[in-house]
Design an enzyme around this catalytic site. Sequence first.
Site, PDB file in Angstrom:
ATOM      1  N   HIS B 222       0.803  -1.216   0.000  1.00 38.71           N
ATOM      2  CA  HIS B 222       0.000   0.000   0.000  1.00 38.71           C
ATOM      3  C   HIS B 222       0.840   1.272   0.000  1.00 38.71           C
ATOM      4  CE1 HIS B 222      -3.749   1.960  -0.358  1.00 38.71           C
ATOM      5  NE2 HIS B 222      -3.363   2.816   0.549  1.00 38.71           N
ATOM      6  N   TYR B 226       1.427   5.102  -2.490  1.00 35.13           N
ATOM      7  CA  TYR B 226       1.672   6.492  -2.082  1.00 35.13           C
ATOM      8  C   TYR B 226       3.036   6.967  -2.566  1.00 35.13           C
ATOM      9  CZ  TYR B 226      -2.585   6.546   0.539  1.00 35.13           C
ATOM     10  OH  TYR B 226      -3.900   6.512   0.870  1.00 35.13           O
ATOM     11  N   HIS B 373     -10.040   0.521 -10.949  1.00 36.87           N
ATOM     12  CA  HIS B 373      -9.710   1.523  -9.930  1.00 36.87           C
ATOM     13  C   HIS B 373      -8.279   2.027 -10.085  1.00 36.87           C
ATOM     14  CE1 HIS B 373      -8.899   3.388  -6.061  1.00 36.87           C
ATOM     15  NE2 HIS B 373      -7.923   2.518  -5.873  1.00 36.87           N
ATOM     16  N   PHE B 374      -7.312   1.089 -10.147  1.00 39.49           N
ATOM     17  CA  PHE B 374      -5.940   1.615 -10.154  1.00 39.49           C
ATOM     18  C   PHE B 374      -5.508   2.093 -11.543  1.00 39.49           C
ATOM     19  CE2 PHE B 374      -4.945  -3.069 -10.069  1.00 39.49           C
ATOM     20  CZ  PHE B 374      -4.292  -3.155 -11.276  1.00 39.49           C
ATOM     21  N   HIS B 375      -6.328   1.814 -12.574  1.00 44.05           N
ATOM     22  CA  HIS B 375      -6.018   2.474 -13.837  1.00 44.05           C
ATOM     23  C   HIS B 375      -6.499   3.923 -13.830  1.00 44.05           C
ATOM     24  CE1 HIS B 375      -4.708  -1.410 -15.327  1.00 44.05           C
ATOM     25  NE2 HIS B 375      -4.092  -0.734 -16.273  1.00 44.05           N
ATOM     26  N   ARG B 438     -10.426 -10.313 -12.136  1.00 42.32           N
ATOM     27  CA  ARG B 438      -9.230  -9.702 -12.702  1.00 42.32           C
ATOM     28  C   ARG B 438      -8.196 -10.791 -12.962  1.00 42.32           C
ATOM     29  NH1 ARG B 438      -5.936  -6.977  -7.615  1.00 42.32           N
ATOM     30  NH2 ARG B 438      -4.458  -6.493  -9.258  1.00 42.32           N
ATOM     31  N   ARG B 439      -7.089 -10.422 -13.587  1.00 44.52           N
ATOM     32  CA  ARG B 439      -5.937 -11.309 -13.748  1.00 44.52           C
ATOM     33  C   ARG B 439      -6.299 -12.669 -14.331  1.00 44.52           C
ATOM     34  NH1 ARG B 439      -2.228 -10.860  -8.390  1.00 44.52           N
ATOM     35  NH2 ARG B 439      -1.047  -9.140  -9.206  1.00 44.52           N
TER      36      ARG B 439
END
Lengths: 167, 552
Positions: B222, B226, B373-375, B438-439
């Site tokens: 995580h 950041y 989300h993370f894209h 996913r994946r």
Amino acid sequence: MHLHKFEKIWLVFGMASLVLFLLIIGFAAFWKGTHPQSHIETIDPQNVEAHEAFKPENLGLREVADGKYTVNIVASAFNYDFGTDADGKAVKKIRVPKGSTVLFQITTKDVVHGFQVAGTNVNMMVEPGHVSRLETVMKNTGEFTVVCNEYCGVGHHQMFATVEVYE
Amino acid sequence: MMLKNYNFPKKDARLYMSFMYVTFASLLVGGLMGLLQTLSRSGEFQLPFGINYYTILTVHGVILGLVLTTFFIVGFQFALMGKTVGLSDKQRKWAWIAFWTMLVGTIMAAVTILIGEANVLYTFYAPLRAHPAFYIGLALVIVGSWIAVFTNFRQLYVWKKANPGQKSPLLAFMVVINMAMWFIASLGVAISVLVLFIPWSLGYAATINVLLSRTLFWYFGHPLVYFWLLPAYMAWYAIIPKIIGGKLFSDSLARMAFILLLLFSIPVGFHHQLTEPGIDPTWKFIQVVLTFMVVIPSLMTAFSIFATFETTGRRLGHKGLFGWFKNLPWGDVRFFAPFVGMVAFIPGGAGGIVNASHQMNSLIHNTIWVTGHFHLTIATTVILTYFGIAYWLVPHLTGRRLTPRLNKLGIIQTIIWTVGMTIMSTSMHIQGLLGGPRRSDFSNYAGGEQVQTWISYQLAQAVGGTILFIGILLMIYIFIQLAFFAPKGVQEFPIAEEEVDAEPTPKILENWYLWIGITIALILFAYTIPMIDIIKHSPPGSLPFDWPIGRS
């Protein structure tokens, strides 16, 4: 440190919403018992048959009381073992009536897997050495695809089953 | 001193540019893998030459998530340090050692993946076992980045000694915060790789503790996000205001936000492990609460950015309630690309709240919602800000100019990216809510209506992915122009100044013992008891598995 008046209002509002939000999920978790699955129950991944629930004859769907079912599954690359049917063929689909309470119990003999009954809240990590367990009420009818949703190797996408909820 | 717009000495510029070459080469390779994935998963195309889907998925994650980001960040941060506190000959030598260590590690890991010996994805979850060279390569990338960490610390330390009593330059302070966080966090994955994975992959240890390795990974995983985000925040706080013709909103507020991000980015890894069977739910909940504390610095950041926009616009004489907004420099790609990134962070952050919520997580865990989300967060907010930095940093380093034509191409690039990502990320979010995993390579599973719906969204992802790849090609073209062909000239290195009547920054904000002390205390609080539990109640360890990933 100097803060602008508007910024104070903005931060106070933001933090108050945050506290309210955390109280809601805390209330749901500790009073309503909606914690994500965690049973801290361990098992020897090289000898899962030693566990009552994962003996070959106990795999698959069983009605334990009126409207209450247990489903025991052993995951391995790239298969979910739901036991065998009367003809000795591997079970790939289980059927339960609408409104029944179903307890899913699953463990793995090899690598990490996922177990999701897509379209329901049943979504668990399955890790070697641990037993994953989740009870849910099947409220909606339909065919739900069970998918392995944690990468387990090159045949990962061929690891699936079906749960049918009938009227 | 720090604001003079001098160009770097050649020796320094060459160092910073080396990191940029690796960054953009990674963008091309990783982006191509992304394109192949979306095409393959649409079900309409087959990968050529029998290439395995999971090989390209591993390359995509490792090259973009670990290599591109780390090289860009370390290079950009070295440039910021060089500009604000200076780089000595000895420090430059160490910076080169960092670069080569990271590059050797990258090549080792990349080759191992490409020959099919490491189809384990970038999270390399045990007990899938890759070739030892994969783990050793990753360890080298981390060790190389640590050399950069301590070189940056040393740079600020030397400056402080030479400027007693002065507060550190804001950007240097921010770099040191990010590197402190990175060092503390990457200790987790380093222990996991060096103590658990390498001996086990070489056969010296028979078994591995799977849950322990996962917990150490997510202790790192995580804060990793950041680590990607903070350089973007550096640009938002301290560089964008200069580009739009304004001043720094508040030096102390910016420092405070970075300190809060340092405190609350590490003791939170369990929110990636909410659906795991072996962790006490109370400790999961405690880490969920700590996760949500980052709402505070995020709100502070949102406020100060928009306050800067408005104050600047009004000072420049724009009237009316929204005149300041209409007159932002929309035609300047150094502003426009990061701005789109900021906007994407609104749905990105909202989706993150769903992911980290104790219960809602089980709806989306490991579905393609998470990929969507993370894209938005890393692949839009962060990367568009990095692009926004590259448009001025690269020509500044090569002694060239961002010409109006290249600026315009940059604007077009940003629009292509926005369109492609909107299509791809939205369809990923929806498919994820419908339970699509996913994946996973293309699969009809058992067939049926549910699977058909997933496949229709996978087609949309292939369309979005193709548009994004066009955007990547355009970005590579712009990079090559800025690096080698744009006309010679002076490109500004924009650093915002404080207001003349700014209030002094409280000394306590630079008390490193205090903030690092609290960071460590929070980590010990969040992890000590559950870690003891995990080790004490550990099941028999796991033997390595080679065959599931296609190794014999």
